[in-house]
Design an enzyme around this catalytic site. Structure first.
Site, PDB file in Angstrom:
ATOM      1  N   ASP A  26       0.819  -1.205   0.000  1.00  0.00           N
ATOM      2  CA  ASP A  26       0.000   0.000   0.000  1.00  0.00           C
ATOM      3  C   ASP A  26       0.858   1.262   0.000  1.00  0.00           C
ATOM      4  O   ASP A  26       1.918   1.296   0.631  1.00  0.00           O
ATOM      5  CB  ASP A  26      -0.902  -0.020   1.239  1.00  0.00           C
ATOM      6  CG  ASP A  26      -2.053   0.966   1.146  1.00  0.00           C
ATOM      7  OD1 ASP A  26      -2.355   1.438   0.039  1.00  0.00           O
ATOM      8  OD2 ASP A  26      -2.653   1.261   2.196  1.00  0.00           O
ATOM      9  N   ASN A  28       1.667   3.402  -2.933  1.00  0.00           N
ATOM     10  CA  ASN A  28       2.388   3.864  -4.131  1.00  0.00           C
ATOM     11  C   ASN A  28       1.955   5.267  -4.553  1.00  0.00           C
ATOM     12  O   ASN A  28       2.792   6.120  -4.864  1.00  0.00           O
ATOM     13  CB  ASN A  28       2.154   2.896  -5.299  1.00  0.00           C
ATOM     14  CG  ASN A  28       2.852   1.573  -5.121  1.00  0.00           C
ATOM     15  OD1 ASN A  28       3.729   1.425  -4.279  1.00  0.00           O
ATOM     16  ND2 ASN A  28       2.447   0.579  -5.903  1.00  0.00           N
ATOM     17  N   ARG A  30       0.434   7.660  -2.783  1.00  0.00           N
ATOM     18  CA  ARG A  30       0.794   8.699  -1.808  1.00  0.00           C
ATOM     19  C   ARG A  30       2.295   8.975  -1.828  1.00  0.00           C
ATOM     20  O   ARG A  30       2.731  10.109  -1.613  1.00  0.00           O
ATOM     21  CB  ARG A  30       0.329   8.282  -0.414  1.00  0.00           C
ATOM     22  CG  ARG A  30      -1.159   8.522  -0.174  1.00  0.00           C
ATOM     23  CD  ARG A  30      -1.661   7.807   1.056  1.00  0.00           C
ATOM     24  NE  ARG A  30      -1.772   6.374   0.825  1.00  0.00           N
ATOM     25  CZ  ARG A  30      -2.026   5.486   1.778  1.00  0.00           C
ATOM     26  NH1 ARG A  30      -2.157   5.896   3.036  1.00  0.00           N
ATOM     27  NH2 ARG A  30      -2.144   4.209   1.495  1.00  0.00           N
ATOM     28  N   TRP A  31       3.097   7.930  -2.076  1.00  0.00           N
ATOM     29  CA  TRP A  31       4.540   8.106  -2.213  1.00  0.00           C
ATOM     30  C   TRP A  31       4.834   9.068  -3.366  1.00  0.00           C
ATOM     31  O   TRP A  31       5.673   9.981  -3.238  1.00  0.00           O
ATOM     32  CB  TRP A  31       5.190   6.745  -2.475  1.00  0.00           C
ATOM     33  CG  TRP A  31       6.676   6.750  -2.617  1.00  0.00           C
ATOM     34  CD1 TRP A  31       7.608   6.564  -1.634  1.00  0.00           C
ATOM     35  CD2 TRP A  31       7.429   6.919  -3.830  1.00  0.00           C
ATOM     36  NE1 TRP A  31       8.884   6.608  -2.145  1.00  0.00           N
ATOM     37  CE2 TRP A  31       8.812   6.830  -3.506  1.00  0.00           C
ATOM     38  CE3 TRP A  31       7.075   7.135  -5.163  1.00  0.00           C
ATOM     39  CZ2 TRP A  31       9.819   6.944  -4.451  1.00  0.00           C
ATOM     40  CZ3 TRP A  31       8.082   7.255  -6.111  1.00  0.00           C
ATOM     41  CH2 TRP A  31       9.436   7.160  -5.747  1.00  0.00           C
ATOM     42  N   HIS A  43       3.827   3.597  -8.772  1.00  0.00           N
ATOM     43  CA  HIS A  43       3.660   2.178  -9.114  1.00  0.00           C
ATOM     44  C   HIS A  43       4.955   1.601  -9.700  1.00  0.00           C
ATOM     45  O   HIS A  43       5.296   0.446  -9.430  1.00  0.00           O
ATOM     46  CB  HIS A  43       2.504   2.014 -10.099  1.00  0.00           C
ATOM     47  CG  HIS A  43       1.168   2.388  -9.527  1.00  0.00           C
ATOM     48  ND1 HIS A  43       0.707   1.871  -8.339  1.00  0.00           N
ATOM     49  CD2 HIS A  43       0.203   3.241  -9.975  1.00  0.00           C
ATOM     50  CE1 HIS A  43      -0.494   2.385  -8.082  1.00  0.00           C
ATOM     51  NE2 HIS A  43      -0.808   3.219  -9.058  1.00  0.00           N
ATOM     52  N   SER A  71      -6.448  -5.320  -6.846  1.00  0.00           N
ATOM     53  CA  SER A  71      -7.674  -5.847  -6.244  1.00  0.00           C
ATOM     54  C   SER A  71      -8.848  -5.760  -7.208  1.00  0.00           C
ATOM     55  O   SER A  71      -8.808  -5.035  -8.215  1.00  0.00           O
ATOM     56  CB  SER A  71      -8.010  -5.064  -4.974  1.00  0.00           C
ATOM     57  OG  SER A  71      -8.517  -3.782  -5.296  1.00  0.00           O
ATOM     58  N   ARG A  77     -10.807   2.342 -10.570  1.00  0.00           N
ATOM     59  CA  ARG A  77      -9.929   3.504 -10.723  1.00  0.00           C
ATOM     60  C   ARG A  77     -10.063   4.085 -12.128  1.00  0.00           C
ATOM     61  O   ARG A  77     -10.611   3.427 -13.017  1.00  0.00           O
ATOM     62  CB  ARG A  77      -8.475   3.096 -10.444  1.00  0.00           C
ATOM     63  CG  ARG A  77      -8.223   2.743  -8.988  1.00  0.00           C
ATOM     64  CD  ARG A  77      -6.761   2.482  -8.711  1.00  0.00           C
ATOM     65  NE  ARG A  77      -6.516   2.218  -7.293  1.00  0.00           N
ATOM     66  CZ  ARG A  77      -5.321   2.041  -6.760  1.00  0.00           C
ATOM     67  NH1 ARG A  77      -4.240   2.114  -7.515  1.00  0.00           N
ATOM     68  NH2 ARG A  77      -5.206   1.810  -5.471  1.00  0.00           N
ATOM     69  N   LEU A 137      11.003 -20.678  -4.355  1.00  0.00           N
ATOM     70  CA  LEU A 137       9.971 -19.806  -3.803  1.00  0.00           C
ATOM     71  C   LEU A 137       8.808 -19.750  -4.783  1.00  0.00           C
ATOM     72  O   LEU A 137       9.019 -19.624  -5.991  1.00  0.00           O
ATOM     73  CB  LEU A 137      10.531 -18.394  -3.573  1.00  0.00           C
ATOM     74  CG  LEU A 137       9.526 -17.286  -3.239  1.00  0.00           C
ATOM     75  CD1 LEU A 137       8.978 -17.465  -1.822  1.00  0.00           C
ATOM     76  CD2 LEU A 137      10.157 -15.903  -3.374  1.00  0.00           C
ATOM     77  N   SER A 202      -8.589  -5.005   3.741  1.00  0.00           N
ATOM     78  CA  SER A 202      -8.906  -4.602   2.373  1.00  0.00           C
ATOM     79  C   SER A 202      -9.296  -5.786   1.475  1.00  0.00           C
ATOM     80  O   SER A 202      -8.859  -5.876   0.335  1.00  0.00           O
ATOM     81  CB  SER A 202      -7.731  -3.826   1.764  1.00  0.00           C
ATOM     82  OG  SER A 202      -7.487  -2.635   2.475  1.00  0.00           O
ATOM     83  N   GLU A 213      -0.162 -13.756  11.906  1.00  0.00           N
ATOM     84  CA  GLU A 213       0.361 -12.629  12.679  1.00  0.00           C
ATOM     85  C   GLU A 213       0.413 -11.422  11.738  1.00  0.00           C
ATOM     86  O   GLU A 213       0.705 -11.565  10.548  1.00  0.00           O
ATOM     87  CB  GLU A 213       1.754 -12.951  13.206  1.00  0.00           C
ATOM     88  CG  GLU A 213       1.817 -14.200  14.070  1.00  0.00           C
ATOM     89  CD  GLU A 213       1.028 -14.071  15.363  1.00  0.00           C
ATOM     90  OE1 GLU A 213       0.914 -12.937  15.869  1.00  0.00           O
ATOM     91  OE2 GLU A 213       0.533 -15.096  15.854  1.00  0.00           O
TER      92      GLU A 213
END
Length: 246
Positions: A26, A28, A30-31, A43, A71, A77, A137, A202, A213
């Site tokens: 979360d 991007n 605002r950055w 982004h 999402s 958007r 991974l 969200s 956790e």
């Protein structure tokens, strides 16, 4: 739930890393706004954080990493931003598939990916196919994803099996639902990390995060670093996970 701040000491934990980490990436936009830049610049910076995080998780021994990339609500958007995000995803997949092969990372996608543009979907499918035999991974990209939608899709699949006589309704249990989710065959996340300081899920992995956790970071996703990941893992390692027991 823990909230890690900028001044929190970032210490390394000798304990083993969580098997599965989920991250809500979360902040991007605002950055970018803080720097007087267009949202897409945030982004792009966020995509670089993805690269760093995947490599750091692999080095820590994490086996599954699930990133909330786009999402189901993000389709609301502005069309120009959605188009730019899809182009950025295509470019990321094209450029990073070779690196994923080098790092032995397997790519997977969860969500209603049939809603993605055809070109984006084709690039995604190619990356998934190319990396399918990698074992270090598994990177899950949550794309066109919603936790409620996932549970709805699982319910429909189960109902269809009951209707066709493939499943006895009286045998349906937690495992039945788990095995019909997008993440079927994978362990639930042990640790959820969210950047930007927001305290909400969200609509992300609502079933799978039941006992995870949670660590909240007061920084935007483009600023997320390997030391932040190490600090979150250290906090996780120091907790006693009782799963409702004493």
């Amino acid at each position: 739930m823990s909230k890690l701040h900028e001044h929190t000491p970032l210490t390394h934990s000798e304990a083993s890393a969580p098997e599965h980490i989920a991250i809500i990436m979360d902040g991007n936009g605002r950055w970018a706004k803080q720097r007087g830049l267009p949202r897409i610049a945030g982004h792009r910076a966020g995509a670089e954080s993805v690269r760093r995080t995947v490599e750091a998780c692999k080095n820590l021994g994490v086996k599954f990493l699930t990133l909330y990339a786009f999402s189901s609500e993000n389709w609301n958007r502005p069309e120009s931003e959605v188009k730019a995000l899809m182009q950025l995803l295509e470019r990321f997949l094209k450029e990073k598939t070779k690196e994923m092969m080098k790092q032995n990372v397997r790519l997977n996608a969860i969500g209603r990916t049939d809603m993605l543009p055809a070109k984006t979907r084709k690039q995604l499918e190619l990356a998934i196919e190319t990396t399918q035999n990698n074992t270090a991974l598994t990177l899950n990209l949550a794309l066109s994803y919603g936790g409620r939608e996932e549970i709805v899709d699982a319910t429909r699949a189960i109902a269809e099996k009951v209707k066709n006589g493939e499943l006895d309704i009286n045998t349906i249990d937690n495992d039945t639902v788990t095995n019909h989710l997008y993440t079927a065959g994978q362990p639930d996340p042990c640790l959820l990390i969210r950047t930007s300081g927001e305290l909400r899920l969200s609509n992300f992995l609502l079933w799978q995060l039941s006992y995870a956790e949670i660590v909240i970071l007061d920084k935007f996703w483009p600023d997320f670093s390997e030391s932040d990941l190490t600090a979150a893992v250290a906090h996780f390692s120091g907790r006693q996970r009782r799963f409702g027991a004493l």
